[in-house]
Design a protein around this motif. Structure first.
Motif, PDB file in Angstrom:
ATOM      1  N   VAL A 135      -4.031 -11.382  -6.840  1.00 57.05           N
ATOM      2  CA  VAL A 135      -4.268  -9.971  -6.404  1.00 57.05           C
ATOM      3  C   VAL A 135      -3.253  -9.763  -5.422  1.00 57.05           C
ATOM      4  O   VAL A 135      -2.317  -8.734  -5.476  1.00 57.05           O
ATOM      5  N   CYS A 136      -3.177 -10.725  -4.279  1.00 50.02           N
ATOM      6  CA  CYS A 136      -2.243 -10.260  -3.118  1.00 50.02           C
ATOM      7  C   CYS A 136      -0.826 -10.423  -3.585  1.00 50.02           C
ATOM      8  O   CYS A 136       0.115  -9.759  -3.252  1.00 50.02           O
ATOM      9  N   GLN A 137      -0.466 -11.368  -4.483  1.00 46.59           N
ATOM     10  CA  GLN A 137       1.147 -11.527  -4.988  1.00 46.59           C
ATOM     11  C   GLN A 137       1.449 -10.139  -5.756  1.00 46.59           C
ATOM     12  O   GLN A 137       2.570  -9.732  -5.422  1.00 46.59           O
ATOM     13  N   ASN A 138       0.512  -9.652  -6.624  1.00 48.99           N
ATOM     14  CA  ASN A 138       0.824  -8.558  -7.377  1.00 48.99           C
ATOM     15  C   ASN A 138       1.078  -7.479  -6.325  1.00 48.99           C
ATOM     16  O   ASN A 138       2.051  -6.422  -6.619  1.00 48.99           O
ATOM     17  N   SER A 139       0.384  -7.254  -5.514  1.00 46.64           N
ATOM     18  CA  SER A 139       0.188  -6.323  -4.435  1.00 46.64           C
ATOM     19  C   SER A 139       1.798  -6.073  -3.684  1.00 46.64           C
ATOM     20  O   SER A 139       2.324  -5.408  -3.345  1.00 46.64           O
ATOM     21  N   LEU A 140       2.086  -7.416  -3.163  1.00 49.48           N
ATOM     22  CA  LEU A 140       3.211  -7.513  -2.377  1.00 49.48           C
ATOM     23  C   LEU A 140       4.502  -7.100  -3.171  1.00 49.48           C
ATOM     24  O   LEU A 140       5.331  -6.570  -2.811  1.00 49.48           O
ATOM     25  N   ASP A 141       4.291  -7.723  -4.499  1.00 43.51           N
ATOM     26  CA  ASP A 141       5.461  -7.263  -5.403  1.00 43.51           C
ATOM     27  C   ASP A 141       5.699  -5.720  -5.788  1.00 43.51           C
ATOM     28  O   ASP A 141       6.599  -5.120  -6.121  1.00 43.51           O
ATOM     29  N   ALA A 142       4.536  -4.984  -5.499  1.00 45.54           N
ATOM     30  CA  ALA A 142       4.638  -3.717  -5.742  1.00 45.54           C
ATOM     31  C   ALA A 142       4.732  -2.571  -4.433  1.00 45.54           C
ATOM     32  O   ALA A 142       4.564  -1.396  -4.646  1.00 45.54           O
ATOM     33  N   VAL A 164       2.122  -4.123   3.147  1.00 42.75           N
ATOM     34  CA  VAL A 164       0.911  -3.769   2.011  1.00 42.75           C
ATOM     35  C   VAL A 164      -0.425  -4.042   2.466  1.00 42.75           C
ATOM     36  O   VAL A 164      -0.503  -5.253   3.330  1.00 42.75           O
ATOM     37  N   ARG A 165      -1.313  -3.289   2.278  1.00 38.26           N
ATOM     38  CA  ARG A 165      -2.796  -3.654   2.661  1.00 38.26           C
ATOM     39  C   ARG A 165      -3.599  -3.915   1.502  1.00 38.26           C
ATOM     40  O   ARG A 165      -3.507  -3.108   0.517  1.00 38.26           O
ATOM     41  N   VAL A 166      -4.274  -4.901   1.542  1.00 39.81           N
ATOM     42  CA  VAL A 166      -5.056  -5.142   0.319  1.00 39.81           C
ATOM     43  C   VAL A 166      -6.493  -5.307   0.746  1.00 39.81           C
ATOM     44  O   VAL A 166      -6.642  -6.060   1.765  1.00 39.81           O
ATOM     45  N   VAL A 167      -7.405  -4.778   0.126  1.00 41.18           N
ATOM     46  CA  VAL A 167      -8.712  -4.488   0.861  1.00 41.18           C
ATOM     47  C   VAL A 167      -9.666  -4.982  -0.422  1.00 41.18           C
ATOM     48  O   VAL A 167      -9.828  -4.460  -1.467  1.00 41.18           O
ATOM     49  N   PHE A 168     -10.767  -6.091  -0.228  1.00 46.07           N
ATOM     50  CA  PHE A 168     -11.571  -6.589  -0.960  1.00 46.07           C
ATOM     51  C   PHE A 168     -12.960  -6.003  -0.407  1.00 46.07           C
ATOM     52  O   PHE A 168     -13.404  -6.240   0.841  1.00 46.07           O
ATOM     53  N   GLU A 169     -13.573  -5.341  -1.361  1.00 44.16           N
ATOM     54  CA  GLU A 169     -14.981  -4.777  -0.960  1.00 44.16           C
ATOM     55  C   GLU A 169     -15.885  -4.957  -2.004  1.00 44.16           C
ATOM     56  O   GLU A 169     -15.870  -5.032  -3.077  1.00 44.16           O
ATOM     57  N   LEU A 170     -17.145  -5.613  -1.294  1.00 49.27           N
ATOM     58  CA  LEU A 170     -18.273  -5.952  -2.415  1.00 49.27           C
ATOM     59  C   LEU A 170     -19.267  -4.933  -2.348  1.00 49.27           C
ATOM     60  O   LEU A 170     -19.812  -4.776  -1.199  1.00 49.27           O
ATOM     61  N   LYS A 171     -19.582  -4.459  -3.483  1.00 52.16           N
ATOM     62  CA  LYS A 171     -20.457  -3.181  -3.727  1.00 52.16           C
ATOM     63  C   LYS A 171     -21.662  -3.670  -4.481  1.00 52.16           C
ATOM     64  O   LYS A 171     -21.251  -4.513  -5.475  1.00 52.16           O
ATOM     65  N   GLN A 172     -22.627  -2.859  -4.533  1.00 48.37           N
ATOM     66  CA  GLN A 172     -23.885  -2.900  -5.333  1.00 48.37           C
ATOM     67  C   GLN A 172     -24.001  -1.852  -6.169  1.00 48.37           C
ATOM     68  O   GLN A 172     -24.258  -0.661  -5.542  1.00 48.37           O
ATOM     69  N   ILE A 173     -24.018  -1.838  -7.541  1.00 48.46           N
ATOM     70  CA  ILE A 173     -23.912  -0.556  -8.240  1.00 48.46           C
ATOM     71  C   ILE A 173     -25.220  -0.557  -9.188  1.00 48.46           C
ATOM     72  O   ILE A 173     -25.487  -1.555  -9.975  1.00 48.46           O
ATOM     73  N   ASN A 194       4.064  -9.444   8.884  1.00 49.71           N
ATOM     74  CA  ASN A 194       3.684  -8.008   8.925  1.00 49.71           C
ATOM     75  C   ASN A 194       4.069  -7.316   7.774  1.00 49.71           C
ATOM     76  O   ASN A 194       4.356  -6.377   7.519  1.00 49.71           O
ATOM     77  N   LYS A 195       4.339  -8.300   6.686  1.00 51.10           N
ATOM     78  CA  LYS A 195       4.354  -7.782   5.382  1.00 51.10           C
ATOM     79  C   LYS A 195       3.077  -7.422   4.420  1.00 51.10           C
ATOM     80  O   LYS A 195       2.912  -6.759   3.669  1.00 51.10           O
ATOM     81  N   LEU A 196       1.932  -7.995   5.034  1.00 50.89           N
ATOM     82  CA  LEU A 196       0.596  -8.174   4.295  1.00 50.89           C
ATOM     83  C   LEU A 196      -0.437  -7.816   5.398  1.00 50.89           C
ATOM     84  O   LEU A 196      -0.386  -8.671   6.399  1.00 50.89           O
ATOM     85  N   VAL A 197      -1.640  -7.110   5.042  1.00 47.84           N
ATOM     86  CA  VAL A 197      -2.545  -7.166   5.743  1.00 47.84           C
ATOM     87  C   VAL A 197      -3.846  -7.076   4.923  1.00 47.84           C
ATOM     88  O   VAL A 197      -3.832  -6.523   3.834  1.00 47.84           O
ATOM     89  N   VAL A 198      -4.746  -8.001   5.237  1.00 47.15           N
ATOM     90  CA  VAL A 198      -5.848  -8.147   4.216  1.00 47.15           C
ATOM     91  C   VAL A 198      -7.308  -7.894   4.959  1.00 47.15           C
ATOM     92  O   VAL A 198      -7.436  -8.146   6.299  1.00 47.15           O
ATOM     93  N   GLU A 199      -8.143  -7.129   4.188  1.00 45.30           N
ATOM     94  CA  GLU A 199      -9.334  -6.312   4.884  1.00 45.30           C
ATOM     95  C   GLU A 199     -10.420  -6.888   3.781  1.00 45.30           C
ATOM     96  O   GLU A 199     -10.383  -7.021   2.598  1.00 45.30           O
ATOM     97  N   LEU A 200     -11.406  -7.360   4.602  1.00 41.96           N
ATOM     98  CA  LEU A 200     -12.684  -7.488   3.603  1.00 41.96           C
ATOM     99  C   LEU A 200     -13.998  -6.866   4.215  1.00 41.96           C
ATOM    100  O   LEU A 200     -14.066  -6.695   5.391  1.00 41.96           O
ATOM    101  N   LYS A 201     -14.760  -6.378   3.260  1.00 40.34           N
ATOM    102  CA  LYS A 201     -15.875  -5.339   3.775  1.00 40.34           C
ATOM    103  C   LYS A 201     -17.023  -5.653   2.828  1.00 40.34           C
ATOM    104  O   LYS A 201     -16.953  -5.835   1.321  1.00 40.34           O
ATOM    105  N   GLU A 202     -18.060  -5.500   3.350  1.00 38.57           N
ATOM    106  CA  GLU A 202     -19.453  -5.775   2.860  1.00 38.57           C
ATOM    107  C   GLU A 202     -20.698  -5.137   3.709  1.00 38.57           C
ATOM    108  O   GLU A 202     -20.702  -5.692   4.878  1.00 38.57           O
TER     109      GLU A 202
END
Length: 646
Positions: free
Chosen positions: A40-47, A56-65, A273-281
């Motif tokens: 995921v992070c690799q593809n985002s950096l390339d884009a 580039v900011r990549v956010v991983f968030e776990l949701k309950q649907i 400072n090429k990548l920032v990763v956030e995690l949420k739940e």
């Protein structure tokens, strides 16, 4: 009539398809979450959008649907039933296990969904045009097709796009984008096995949740103008893309696992400072950026899995030596080196985007960590062509073909990889002045224990590259006339073995004896036999003899006058001085002149035959590399003293 639902295309006489998918299986196992975060992070950096001056900011968030609230899950249950009807008693164990797990997931009141979204990226162009060379089509509509935006891109949506499926109990992934072509699009992809649809017709194993018009044979993604309640849960107002893993089956400790994967694979990108990763739940947020990276790594200091990463990070951020390399062009790579007795011997190789490709070890006597980073575009493009689908190696043989151009490129890649390896080795040798062994490939390993010094006395076998036999003598403490104390360390018998010893197998490396702490000082002892320990003598200067639990010496190359000396102090000392002498056949000791003295990768000043001052920590082995003017085998006496600061 147009409908939005799951559609598995009819088999129409084609080959029936089982559940086994080698491209998905390749990402399963202990490194499952590592693979997910990496892809995921690799593809985002390339884009990344080059005109945006932000990481580039990549956010991983776990949701309950809620399961019952959305038809997408109920319809999928019908597909699973059709798969059971088709295979019946002929079902293999893998498919049976998958269907059981999927049914269990769909029976839950809520479905865990992991959303990995990126920002400051291009998004997935081509959703409306369905162009064969578009990222959208490569990701959502093709197998075995790879598309990359640049030659140095790692994210080409080839085999790596299967990593999210390996994390889904439903084998179900959705893609959502707001692309640079101003299109918003949404689609779901499921990978199951041949099944019977509502019309009892055999189908292919890959289905899509999309807008279907079978009458006019038009099948398209769900666009902004279309209405779908499930899609509306993931509306985007910023350019970028979401990878949505439905039925996420890695909930246990997922946040820590993604954190470790992001740090291990992208600490260079995060540091720069090429990548920032956030995690949420559930309102809990963790940010991994340049400002917080040091603290996040410290939080995992006790995690064995993160030992190598921590060492490499220290080398990258606090190097003893930083050196530019020229491989194809001037200064198109960099190497960062740091020495520490607690380190293994590991080199991390990073692409220019800041992503780790693989780990390797060059075994020398100094414990170190080194980081190699590609900086030049041409070098990055060449090395990219040598990587396998999982981007975890540089192998020039992957450049195939018999044309002159392909042969030339293959040779250039081979020479470049060898230049990188040889240059790093040369830098390590020049930094530590140590002869080395052959390369030891160590992808994911590279942990070599620090010098363990558990005592003196007895015989042991040295671990220098010639496997010379070393005999350790007893420590003798002598009270000097002016209050100085000398400590005799060890003798060595120079029994060198001839020939190739890079893969020596007959060295058992037995563990050293247990520690024997020095005996207490007894200044008023009436006997003439001096005791181990130290007592100040008469003179104008008070000198302390350091208490050592162990000490060893290794002749690395006696013909060069090169020796390795290791001591393990029982207390910390701030002003230590070291000198050496050679014991002659007549029993007299002759002072040895030192050309160089290296400690933790740094040169130590030598004055009046003494190297210092040195700072050593209690219980931590201190490793010295000494080069003498005398180029011969010697019985080495070690003299160590602590001089109080005035």
């Amino acid at each position: 009539m147009q409908t939005i639902n799951w559609r598995f295309p009819p088999l129409s006489g084609g080959t029936r398809q089982g559940y086994t998918n080698n491209d998905i299986e390749a990402f399963k196992g202990e490194e499952l979450m590592d693979n997910l975060a990496r892809e995921v992070c690799q593809n985002s950096l390339d884009a990344k959008v080059p005109t945006i001056d932000a990481p580039v900011r990549v956010v991983f968030e776990l949701k309950q649907i809620p399961t019952a609230a959305y038809a997408v899950f109920g319809e999928y249950k019908t597909c699973i039933d059709g798969c059971r009807r088709y295979w019946g008693d002929s079902m293999d164990s893998k498919l049976s296990r998958f269907l059981d797990d999927a049914e269990e997931m769909l029976a839950r009141p809520t479905i865990p969904v992991l959303v990995a979204g990126d920002y400051n990226t291009r998004g997935l162009r081509g959703s409306r045009t369905r162009a064969l060379d578009s990222p959208w089509e490569a990701l959502t509509g093709a197998d075995g097709v790879s598309v990359k935006s640049t030659e140095t891109s790692g994210g080409s949506f080839g085999i790596g796009k299967n990593a999210p499926f390996a994390c889904s109990a439903l084998s179900m992934v959705f893609y959502n984008t707001f692309a640079e072509d101003h299109e918003k699009a949404f689609i779901g992809v499921a990978r199951m096995a041949t099944l019977l649809n509502n019309e009892n017709r055999e189908t292919q194993r890959v289905g899509r949740y999309q807008k279907n018009d079978d009458e006019n044979e038009q099948w398209t993604p769900i666009f902004a103008e279309d209405s779908d309640a499930f899609r509306d849960l993931f509306q985007r107002e910023e350019q970028g893309s979401d990878v949505i893993v439905a039925g996420f089956n890695q909930e246990a400790n997922w946040m820590d696992r993604i954190t470790k994967a992001a740090i291990k694979n992208f600490f260079v990108a995060i540091s720069e400072n090429k990548l920032v990763v956030e995690l949420k739940e559930n309102g809990r947020v963790r940010t991994i950026d340049a400002a917080h990276l040091t603290q996040v790594i410290a939080d995992f200091a006790e995690d064995r899995e993160m030992v190598i990463t921590s060492q490499l990070y220290k080398a990258f951020t606090e190097p003893d030596k930083k050196e530019p390399l020229s491989v194809l062009e001037p200064n198109d790579a960099e190497v960062y080196i740091k020495a520490d007795s607690s380190f293994g011997r590991t080199i991390g190789h990073f692409r220019d985007t800041g992503m780790l490709i693989y780990l390797k070890s060059r075994r020398i006597f100094q414990h170190y960590a080194a980081v190699f980073v590609v900086r030049g575009e041409a070098l990055g493009e060449l090395l990219r062509a040598t990587e396998p689908a999982r981007h975890n190696q540089w192998d020039y043989t992957r450049i195939t073909g018999s044309s002159d151009a392909e042969k030339s490129k293959r040779k250039l890649a081979r020479d470049s990889i060898r230049t990188i390896d040889d240059t790093i080795l040369s830098l390590l040798k020049s930094q530590f002045e140590v002869a080395t062994e052959d390369t030891v490939d160590a992808a994911g390993v590279g942990e070599y224990l620090p010098d363990e010094l558990d005592g003196l006395g007895g015989a042991s076998i040295g671990d220098d590259i010639l496997k010379a036999k070393i005999k350790i003598g007893k420590v003798k403490t002598i009270e000097g006339r002016t209050g100085t104390i000398t400590v005799t360390a060890k003798k060595e018998e120079g029994a060198e073995k001839k020939g190739e010893v890079h893969n020596e197998k007959d060295n058992p490396n037995p563990p050293p004896p247990k520690p024997r702490p020095p005996k207490p000082v007894e200044p008023d002892d009436p006997t003439d036999d001096p005791k181990e320990g130290a007592a100040p003598g008469k003179g104008t200067k008070t000198v302390t003899v350091p208490n050592l639990s162990a000490q060893r010496a290794f002749p690395i190359n006696s013909s060069m006058g090169l020796y390795k000396i290791v001591i393990k102090p029982t207390e910390s000392y701030q002003n230590l001085f070291v000198s050496c002498s050679a014991l002659g056949e007549d029993g007299k000791a002759d002072a040895l002149e030192m050309e160089t003295f290296t400690y933790n990768g740094s040169s130590i000043a030598i004055k009046d035959g003494k190297a210092g001052p040195l700072k050593v920590e209690a219980g931590v082995p201190a490793v010295f590399f000494v080069k003498f003017t005398s180029k011969e085998k010697m019985v080495l006496n070690l003299h160590i003293m602590e001089v109080p600061r005035r």
